[in-house]
Structure formats: structure tokens, C-alpha cells
Enzyme design. Structure first.
Site, PDB file in Angstrom:
ATOM      1  N   LYS A  79       0.962  -1.331  -0.055  1.00 45.09           N
ATOM      2  CA  LYS A  79       0.057   0.117   0.037  1.00 45.09           C
ATOM      3  C   LYS A  79       0.869   1.156   0.140  1.00 45.09           C
ATOM      4  O   LYS A  79       1.558   1.603   0.885  1.00 45.09           O
ATOM      5  CB  LYS A  79      -0.939   0.151   1.173  1.00 45.09           C
ATOM      6  CG  LYS A  79      -1.991   1.093   1.086  1.00 45.09           C
ATOM      7  CD  LYS A  79      -2.589   1.707   2.415  1.00 45.09           C
ATOM      8  CE  LYS A  79      -1.869   2.753   2.975  1.00 45.09           C
ATOM      9  NZ  LYS A  79      -1.918   4.091   1.988  1.00 45.09           N
ATOM     10  N   GLU A 136       9.657   0.725  10.907  1.00 45.95           N
ATOM     11  CA  GLU A 136      10.889   1.706  10.540  1.00 45.95           C
ATOM     12  C   GLU A 136      10.208   2.948  10.869  1.00 45.95           C
ATOM     13  O   GLU A 136       9.393   3.520   9.794  1.00 45.95           O
ATOM     14  CB  GLU A 136      11.159   1.454   9.077  1.00 45.95           C
ATOM     15  CG  GLU A 136      11.729   0.274   8.713  1.00 45.95           C
ATOM     16  CD  GLU A 136      13.078  -0.338   9.123  1.00 45.95           C
ATOM     17  OE1 GLU A 136      14.073   0.849   9.587  1.00 45.95           O
ATOM     18  OE2 GLU A 136      13.204  -1.366   9.687  1.00 45.95           O
ATOM     19  N   CYS A 185      14.144  10.290   7.144  1.00 46.93           N
ATOM     20  CA  CYS A 185      14.044   9.793   8.334  1.00 46.93           C
ATOM     21  C   CYS A 185      15.439   9.942   9.244  1.00 46.93           C
ATOM     22  O   CYS A 185      15.404  10.017  10.572  1.00 46.93           O
ATOM     23  CB  CYS A 185      13.685   8.436   8.674  1.00 46.93           C
ATOM     24  SG  CYS A 185      14.590   7.212   7.714  1.00 46.93           S
TER      25      CYS A 185
END
Ligand code: NAD
Length: 477
Positions: free
Chosen positions: A173, A248, A282
């Protein structure tokens, strides 16, 4: 206007159920496509296709699975420029970086394919005469890969490649912000002979399509990349099926600059880390701890480096260092954190507000001084081109403040003292530490967050094994 169709069982499936979601170019605020908000029924169809296909896939020798993966990486290389433009248009990444993303994705798939002959089990010593104990590595089954928008094309591969080489099938997705690149990925897959149902894509919002995936009882592993808040919700939702989790999540990476650091290198690398993908990475440096004795000299160099950053519409110019923020909500979040820091006593020595370029959600490269550990700008993920600086007295304080966070993904230190580097290696509580270089991980490493930055990790041998279960078999002769 293209309405993307889910890719299920090797075919594009039109769907009439559910809402439509608009997709925008964040540099121009213009609508570029639509996706369906796939309902639980559509998701179940995709999971059923994956389940049906996975059994035969698992039985293929891994080297044959590697051959299928290499067909996909070859298609990616052949279509790299189109991929880069699609990524850039919907995500706002500058074209040179989007080209790197496309090339890196192909390399990553090849790297995972190389593991085909090394998904090794073990033979364990037995306490009983005449007994053999074997440890097999077996696939988990059907994996749900739920993705953010910041490296949308690469992250498909980061989940798909280790899942497929170890014998799993996957349902992806994509983020509702960046589905176009996923549709292109699916088209390239149709140009290979990957068996139907091994790789599937469903589009939609997190609360509908995402939740339907994580709560589907036939999904045996959720591999999620995204925010801490969503990761926490997904863990709770998936708890009812007790399925395997790989999370994550976000980060708040500290960058430590010691008194003996090469300040030019530190300013250059921290800027590079913070500006890459407009700070929406990130592992990027999110807060700087600089030794008070060199703070003024370092800040001057950092401001000069950040001031030189060129930004704008990535499809209008190639001479840029960064593009827009993904959307208005992201821009507002950055601005609220900056304004709150300034209200609390910080000073913007560069930038400090949204940039008005006529269209798009742009933010000025920003450097904040006089920041304190208790400010939200030091504690919350900013995800934008903002560098808050905290002055510290020595390495002990720098390490203590760096570790004072609920996150634990990456960290960095700039020093010419080997002892300081070794102390950082031993004492920083993060999944990764970069010494004298910008934050960016290698595919053979292990990208894994501690604390609220996640569970498990990606890349390398350890990332690959996350997609396997162990099966221990005792044979008494
Ligand atoms: P997000 O958490 O808002 O969304 C990520 C995905 O989760 C989207 O596809 C979304 O639709 C889906 N989702 C939302 N609610 C859901 C639910 N209840 N059930 C299932 N799925 C749901 O994150 P984002 O804004 O797309 O991405 C930015 C975040 O991702 C940042 O925090 C960043 O640090 C993090 N990130 C982490 C890594 C890493 O490797 N650790 C890499 C890239 C990005």
C-alpha cells in the site's frame, strides 16, 4: 485525469467501491491523478491473490526467484528517466536525486537477488545420540508493505526484494501522497514474467485500506515505514492476528560537533544531510550539539552553507538543491515548531518562515541558535530544512543530550579525536552512527531504530532474515 487501478493477481483491477483521493504536485499545487480508497473487500482480494500465488513461489529454487527480481531491476534501469520524473512530480524531489533513487532501487533489487544462494539454515549439535537438529529458514507467507511518501519508489523495493527472494508474496500500500510511481512499478512488473499474485498493489488511505491490510488474518507480517504515531496504531490493530512486525519509524538524529572537529566538513555534511529531499528523510540530522568554544565559528560556516541552498520547482529547473515540502500540513508543522522555538527564545539567524514562490509548499533553509533541550524543535521530528543549534560544554554533555530522546534511529559526530569517535560508538543509543560523514545508510548495513524509532530493521543479511521464520526439525535415527 488518470485514476489508478489496484494491481492484483497480475492485472489492473477497476474499482467502483469507496471514495476517490486526489493526488497533487506539491511544487505547483496542481492535481495530477486520483486513486481509489480501497475497501476491505478489495484488500481481501489482493491478500487472497497473494496467498494463492505464494505456495508455488516458495517452492521455486531461490536462484529462480533471483532471476525474476533481476528482470524487474533491468526494467527499472531501462525506464529510469521516466521513473525519476514521476517521483519528482508527485513527491517534489529534485530530479538528480530522483534519478539516484531510481538507480539505487535497481541496485538494491540486484543486491537482494545476490542472497539467493545464502538463505542458509543451520545444523545444531544434539544432546541425544543419533539425533540431528536442523534449523530451516522459511518464508513468513504474505507480507503487507505499508509505505510513506519520502522515498516512495525505493521503499517498494526495500520491502518487495527481501520478501520475494526469501519466498514470500507481498501486497504493497503506497502512501496516498505518492501513488503514481507505484503504478509505474506495477506496469514494469507486467513487462516481466513474475508469476501473477506475487506482487500486488492496493491504493487508499491508512484508516481504510491500510487498516484492512494490517487486520487481514492472512497477512502474516506487516512491514511498515512511516511515523511513530501510525506505527503504534498499526501494532495495536495487528495485535488481534499476532502477526510479525517490522517497523521503520521516525527519527530525531543528533549531530555532535566537538571542539576539535573539522568545521568546514561538519557544516558541509550537516547541511547536505538536512537539505537532502528537503529535510524529509528519517535519518537526517535534526538537531546540532556544538561545543561552545567553536559554536560561533561553526554557526557562521553552517549559515553560509545553508544560505547557498537553491530551492524551487524541481520540474522547472535542474539547478536546485531542494524542492517543496510534501504538502501544506507538513509545511505548517515545520513552521509551528520554528515559531514556537523563536517564541521560547531561539533566534533565526537564517530563514525561519515559509518561502513564497507563487505556488507550492516551500520552506526557507533555516538555522536557529540559542535552542534549548526542552524546546519542541529539539524533541519532535521536524522533517524540513531546519537546523536548530544547542551549545554544549564538552563531549559528556553532548552525548547525554543526544541520548535524551524517545527516538533512536541515527546519529552523527564530527571530530578529529579517535577517542571521541569511539566513545560515541559505545555510548550513543541509536541504530546508526555516522562519524565525519553525512547520514545515509548502505544497502549492506542494517537500518534499524531503537526506542520509538522502530522494531526490527531493513537491509543486509539481518534485514533479509526479518522476512523469514525459523523452523527447527529434530530427527532421531
Ligand atoms: P505516515 O505514518 O503518516 O503514513 C505512512 C503510511 O501509513 C501511509 O501509507 C499511510 O496511508 C499509512 N497509514 C496511516 N494510518 C494507518 C493505519 N491506521 N493503518 C495502516 N496504515 C496506515 O507517515 P508519512 O507522513 O507518510 O511518512 C513520514 C514518516 O515516515 C516520518 O516520520 C519518517 O521519519 C518516517 N520514515 C521512516 C523511515 C525509516 O526507515 N525509519 C524511512 C522513511 C520515512
Amino acid at each position: 485525469m488518470t485514476l489508478h487501478q489496484n494491481f492484483i493477481g497480475g492485472r489492473f483491477i477497476p474499482t467502483d467501491a469507496g471514495d476517490r483521493i486526489d493526488v497533487f504536485n506539491p511544487a505547483r499545487d496542481s492535481k495530477i491523478s486520483e486513486i481509489p480508497d480501497t475497501t476491505a473487500e478489495g484488500v481481501a482480494e489482493a491478500v487472497a491473490a497473494a496467498t494463492a500465488a505464494q505456495r508455488a513461489w516458495e517452492k521455486l529454487p531461490p536462484i529462480q526467484r533471483a532471476g525474476h527480481l533481476r528482470q524487474i531491476s533491468a526494467k527499472i534501469r531501462d525506464n529510469a528517466e521516466e521513473i525519476a520524473r514521476v517521483i519528482s512530480e508527485e513527491q517534489g524531489k529534485i530530479l538528480p536525486l530522483a534519478r539516484v533513487e531510481a538507480a539505487f532501487t535497481a541496485d538494491y533489487i540486484d543486491y537482494m537477488a545476490e542472497w539467493a544462494r545464502r538463505i542458509e539454515g543451520e545444523i545444531l549439535p544434539s544432546d541425544r545420540p543419533g539425533e540431528n537438529i536442523f534449523l530451516f529458514r522459511q518464508p513468513v507467507g504474505v507480507v503487507a508493505g505499508i509505505l510513506p511518501w519520502n522515498f516512495p519508489f525505493f521503499l517498494i523495493a526495500r520491502k518487495m526484494a527481501p520478501a520475494l527472494i526469501t519466498g514470500n508474496a507481498i501486497v504493497i500500500k503506497p502512501s496516498e501522497e505518492t501513488p503514481n510511481n507505484a503504478a509505474l512499478f506495477a506496469r514494469l512488473v507486467t513487462e516481466t514474467d513474475l508469476p501473477e499474485g506475487i506482487f500486488n498493489i492496493v491504493y487508499g488511505r491508512g484508516a481504510t485500506t491500510g487498516k484492512a491490510l494490517t487486520t487481514n488474518p492472512d497477512v502474516r507480517m506487516v512491514s511498515f515505514t512511516g511515523s511513530v504515531e501510525t506505527g503504534s496504531r498499526i501494532m495495536a490493530d495487528a495485535a488481534q492476528n499476532i502477526c510479525k512486525m517490522n517497523l521503520e519509524l521516525g527519527g530525531k538524529a543528533p549531530a555532535i560537533v566537538t571542539a576539535d572537529a573539522d568545521l568546514d566538513l561538519a557544516a558541509r555534511a550537516i547541511t547536505q544531510s538536512r537539505v537532502l529531499n528537503t529535510g524529509q528523510v528519517c535519518n537526517a540530522a535534526e538537531r546540532v550539539y556544538v561545543d561552545r568554544t567553536v559554536a560561533a565559528a561553526f554557526t557562521e560556516k553552517l549559515v553560509a552553507a545553508m544560505k547557498a541552498v537553491r530551492y524551487g520547482d524541481p520540474l522547472a529547473s535542474e539547478d536546485l538543491d531542494m524542492g517543496p515540502i510534501i504538502n501544506r500540513a507538513g509545511l505548517d508543522k515545520i513552521d509551528t515548531l520554528v515559531k514556537s522555538a523563536i517564541g521560547g527564545g531561539a533566534e533565526a539567524v537564517l530563514g525561519g518562515k515559509p518561502a513564497d514562490l507563487g505556488a507550492g509548499s516551500h520552506y526557507e533553509p533555516t538555522v536557529l541558535v540559542n535552542c534549548r533541550q526542552d524546546m519542541e524543535i529539539i524533541r519532535k521530528e521536524t522533517f524540513g530544512p531546519v537546523l536548530p543549534i544547542v551549545e554544549v560544554d564538552g563531549l559528556d554533555e553532548a552525548i547525554e543530550r543526544a541520548n535524551d530522546t524517545t527516538y533512536g534511529l541515527t546519529s552523527s559526530i564530527y571530530t578529529t579525536n579517535i577517542g571521541a569517535a569511539l566513545r560515541a560508538a559505545n555510548e550513543l543509543r541509536f541504530g546508526e552512527t555516522y562519524v565525519n560523514r553525512e547520514n545515509f545508510e548502505a544497502m549492506q548495513g542494517f537500518h534499524a531504530g531503537r526506542g520509538k524509532s522502530g522494531i526490527g530493521g531493513a537491509d543486509g543479511k539481518h534485514g533479509l532474515l526479518e522476512y523469514t521464520e525459523t523452523h527447527v526439525v529434530y530427527i532421531q535415527n
